[in-house]
Design a protein around this motif. Structure first.
Motif: not given
Length: 225
Positions: A128, A131-133, A135-136
């Motif tokens: 998780e 995944k956020g990284y 997108e960032k």
């Protein structure tokens, strides 16, 4: 026509006579250009310097990813090592990989070159978080995987597989809760057979070399070449 009377040459002969040097020069240039095509020698691919061992990791979607999956893709792989809370070198590594991915996309090579980012802090970097990284930083995850796993699996992949050192977590003085992990910031190039072909710096010169070496490795069709 009476014997001995001069006959005017045909128009094409007059043209040749008038333009003989221009025609000869043009033919010479064409001949040299054609010869260069046949004489050009492609440089050999970078040598095999290692092999990615069997591994089982987890990607940013929570899906298992193994060496067999890597080989089934039949692609060239560019591998980088970061951790998402890195306060020092990791942002530069990820930025270089984003630019490399954009170059690959501009060259229409997305189906031939894949990117992998492997965390060196698996305790923190869950699927998780990765995944956020992704997108960032603006990664296109259609041909870029972010991998994590248990500590032993990560150590085996990075240290045993790529022969790269990974340090222990070190607290940064004067910055509570912030830590650093020493690790390589070079990008590894892996051919379609799982062979490591080189390590490249993330400066402009290193990234240009990585791109051209990727193209050369992409053409390899026989293992061991």
């Amino acid at each position: 026509m009476p014997e001995g009377m001069w006959t005017e040459p045909a128009p094409w002969i007059k043209f040749l006579r008038k333009n003989i040097w221009w025609i000869g020069g043009t033919l010479l240039v064409l001949m040299i250009t054609s010869m260069r095509f046949f004489l050009v020698r492609r440089p050999p691919p970078p040598p095999i310097i290692g092999e990615v061992p069997a591994f089982t990791l987890v990607d940013h979607e929570g899906e298992t990813f193994t060496r067999d999956d890597l080989l089934e893709e039949d692609k060239v792989w560019v591998v980088g090592f970061v951790f998402t809370s890195c306060p020092s070198t990791c942002p530069a590594v990820s930025r270089a990989m984003v630019l490399f991915q954009e170059q690959v996309a501009a060259s229409k090579l997305e189906d031939h070159i894949e990117l992998i980012t492997v965390t060196v802090d698996p305790e923190t970097d869950t699927p998780e978080v990765l995944k956020g990284y992704a997108e960032k930083i603006g990664a296109d995850t259609r041909n870029w995987r972010f991998l994590t796993g248990d500590s032993d699996a990560i150590e085996g992949f990075v240290v045993d597989g790529f022969k790269l050192a990974v340090g222990e977590k070190q607290a940064i003085e004067g910055a509570p809760g912030v830590y650093d992990i020493a690790h390589s910031i070079k990008l590894a190039l892996v051919d379609r057979f799982g062979n490591v072909r080189g390590y490249y710096s993330i400066d402009d010169e290193g990234m240009a070399e990585l791109y051209h070496r990727s193209l050369r490795v992409m053409r390899i069709r026989e293992e061991g070449e």
